[in-house]
Scaffold this motif. Structure first.
Motif, PDB file in Angstrom:
ATOM      1  N   ARG A  41      -4.938   5.098  -7.656  1.00 36.25           N
ATOM      2  CA  ARG A  41      -6.184   4.890  -6.819  1.00 36.25           C
ATOM      3  C   ARG A  41      -7.226   4.329  -7.415  1.00 36.25           C
ATOM      4  NH1 ARG A  41      -7.846   9.842  -3.488  1.00 36.25           N
ATOM      5  NH2 ARG A  41      -8.250  10.419  -5.467  1.00 36.25           N
ATOM      6  N   GLU A  42      -7.512   5.146  -8.979  1.00 39.55           N
ATOM      7  CA  GLU A  42      -8.559   4.646  -9.604  1.00 39.55           C
ATOM      8  C   GLU A  42      -8.439   3.305 -10.286  1.00 39.55           C
ATOM      9  OE1 GLU A  42      -8.193   8.807  -9.341  1.00 39.55           O
ATOM     10  OE2 GLU A  42      -6.983   7.418 -10.007  1.00 39.55           O
ATOM     11  N   LYS A  43      -7.396   2.654 -10.044  1.00 41.85           N
ATOM     12  CA  LYS A  43      -7.215   1.420 -10.912  1.00 41.85           C
ATOM     13  C   LYS A  43      -6.936   0.393  -9.787  1.00 41.85           C
ATOM     14  CE  LYS A  43      -5.332   0.548 -14.840  1.00 41.85           C
ATOM     15  NZ  LYS A  43      -4.520   0.402 -15.928  1.00 41.85           N
ATOM     16  N   VAL A  44      -6.926   0.631  -8.470  1.00 40.76           N
ATOM     17  CA  VAL A  44      -6.649  -0.216  -7.378  1.00 40.76           C
ATOM     18  C   VAL A  44      -7.701  -1.501  -7.411  1.00 40.76           C
ATOM     19  CG1 VAL A  44      -6.640  -0.696  -4.823  1.00 40.76           C
ATOM     20  CG2 VAL A  44      -5.149   1.004  -5.912  1.00 40.76           C
ATOM     21  N   GLY A  45      -9.056  -1.052  -7.487  1.00 43.09           N
ATOM     22  CA  GLY A  45     -10.030  -2.049  -7.538  1.00 43.09           C
ATOM     23  C   GLY A  45     -10.059  -3.063  -8.456  1.00 43.09           C
ATOM     24  N   ALA A  46      -9.811  -2.619  -9.821  1.00 46.92           N
ATOM     25  CA  ALA A  46      -9.685  -3.586 -10.986  1.00 46.92           C
ATOM     26  C   ALA A  46      -8.456  -4.382 -10.883  1.00 46.92           C
ATOM     27  CB  ALA A  46      -9.667  -2.639 -12.166  1.00 46.92           C
ATOM     28  N   SER A  70      -4.043   6.005  -1.181  1.00 46.34           N
ATOM     29  CA  SER A  70      -4.636   5.069  -1.364  1.00 46.34           C
ATOM     30  C   SER A  70      -4.202   4.105  -2.707  1.00 46.34           C
ATOM     31  CB  SER A  70      -6.283   5.117  -1.815  1.00 46.34           C
ATOM     32  OG  SER A  70      -6.576   5.744  -0.770  1.00 46.34           O
ATOM     33  N   LYS A 114      -7.263  -5.530  -8.141  1.00 49.44           N
ATOM     34  CA  LYS A 114      -7.742  -6.566  -7.068  1.00 49.44           C
ATOM     35  C   LYS A 114      -8.350  -7.651  -7.538  1.00 49.44           C
ATOM     36  CE  LYS A 114      -6.826  -3.498  -2.831  1.00 49.44           C
ATOM     37  NZ  LYS A 114      -7.653  -3.017  -1.756  1.00 49.44           N
ATOM     38  N   GLU A 115      -9.405  -7.100  -8.260  1.00 48.73           N
ATOM     39  CA  GLU A 115     -10.380  -8.197  -9.075  1.00 48.73           C
ATOM     40  C   GLU A 115      -9.591  -9.076  -9.764  1.00 48.73           C
ATOM     41  OE1 GLU A 115     -13.730  -6.531 -10.921  1.00 48.73           O
ATOM     42  OE2 GLU A 115     -14.673  -5.533  -9.094  1.00 48.73           O
ATOM     43  N   THR A 122       0.897  -1.300  -0.025  1.00 48.13           N
ATOM     44  CA  THR A 122      -0.107   0.011  -0.030  1.00 48.13           C
ATOM     45  C   THR A 122       1.004   1.159  -0.224  1.00 48.13           C
ATOM     46  OG1 THR A 122      -0.138  -0.145   2.394  1.00 48.13           O
ATOM     47  CG2 THR A 122      -1.870  -1.147   1.158  1.00 48.13           C
ATOM     48  N   LYS A 161     -11.259 -12.800 -10.834  1.00 50.63           N
ATOM     49  CA  LYS A 161     -12.624 -12.363 -11.321  1.00 50.63           C
ATOM     50  C   LYS A 161     -12.583 -11.732 -13.043  1.00 50.63           C
ATOM     51  CE  LYS A 161     -14.025 -11.351  -6.709  1.00 50.63           C
ATOM     52  NZ  LYS A 161     -14.708 -10.318  -5.999  1.00 50.63           N
ATOM     53  N   ASP A 176      -7.642 -11.427  -8.004  1.00 51.73           N
ATOM     54  CA  ASP A 176      -8.566 -12.555  -7.273  1.00 51.73           C
ATOM     55  C   ASP A 176      -8.963 -13.432  -8.445  1.00 51.73           C
ATOM     56  OD1 ASP A 176      -8.538 -11.578  -4.662  1.00 51.73           O
ATOM     57  OD2 ASP A 176     -10.172 -10.126  -4.834  1.00 51.73           O
TER      58      ASP A 176
END
Length: 251
Positions: free
Chosen positions: A238-243, A220, A245-246, A216, A251, A249
């Motif tokens: 920060r805008e790409k962190v969620g993508a 963020s 992580k998926e 980290t 997904k 994983d």
């Protein structure tokens, strides 16, 4: 006139409502309904509207499923961000569509077309769904690279990461070799299997096996360490962190 909006993005729905009222000030607008489930339930328990504006991609899937669940006789104007291939499917079915972002002029044209219809077109939802279902895409499996006077193939599976540096794109392999490619990172992003490769930032696309450490970072963000890479400042916004992580994983 009773109009129903099916749209899962609230700003888009509010904008659409505003445009509809400019063209049809007498319209009574219901919605917006944000999901297949909500729209199906509404259509089962309410009188059919005179006109439906329906986004294709909803939060819980393609909106065509609504019309598989409920028989709908109302004319439909689809709103879509699909590509030109998909738009051909709409034309083949003699129905109207609005390509996002929706312009007032195009919406007015679609509404005028609806008003002028003497006979409502019969929409084959099953055919339309089949035409718009994404086909299995084939991703690039090898790259031809030049080594002196010799040209050889490097398998995509051998690539650890791709680097853009001073307007030159390099392919780095897990064996520590580096080759120049005649592609930009934008082009590579579309050619590579997204299950195996991720665009970290403007400079890097990495294979999942190439990532050795994730930390980290401030604001963020994430800091990435790649195997056999000397760059210690590879950051994911920060805008790409969620993508990302998926992606990690699976997904």
């Amino acid at each position: 006139m009773k109009v129903l909006i099916i749209e899962d993005e609230k700003p888009a729905a509010n904008r659409l409502k505003q445009l509809i009222l400019e063209v049809l000030p007498e319209a009574k607008i219901d919605g917006n309904l944000e999901s297949i489930t909500a729209a199906s339930q509404w259509l089962k328990t309410n009188d059919e509207p005179d006109l439906i504006f329906c986004d294709i991609q909803l939060a819980d899937g393609l909106s065509f499923e609504i019309f598989n669940r409920v028989k709908v006789n109302s004319p439909i104007i689809f709103t879509t961000a699909f590509d030109q291939y998909a738009i051909k499917a709409f034309k083949l079915n003699s129905i109207d569509y609005l390509l996002k972002p929706i312009s007032p002029k195009e919406l007015e044209g679609a509404v005028q077309k609806f008003k002028s219809l003497q006979i409502r077109p019969v929409v084959d939802i099953h055919q339309l769904q089949e035409l718009l279902t994404p086909k299995q895409k084939e991703y690039k499996s090898r790259f031809m690279v030049k080594i002196g006077e010799k040209i050889q193939a490097v398998q995509a599976s051998e690539a650890s990461y791709f680097l853009s540096e001073e307007r030159v794109t390099f392919l780095h392999t897990f064996e520590g070799k580096r080759y120049i490619l005649d592609y930009t990172l934008d082009q590579l992003e579309a050619l590579l299997d997204p299950k195996q490769f991720f665009r970290l930032n403007r400079k890097y696309i990495a294979a999942i096996e190439a990532i050795s450490e994730i930390h980290t970072y401030s604001n963020s963000r994430l800091k990435i360490k790649l195997k056999d890479c000397s760059d210690n400042d590879i950051l994911v916004s920060r805008e790409k962190v969620g993508a990302m992580k998926e992606w990690l994983d699976g997904k």
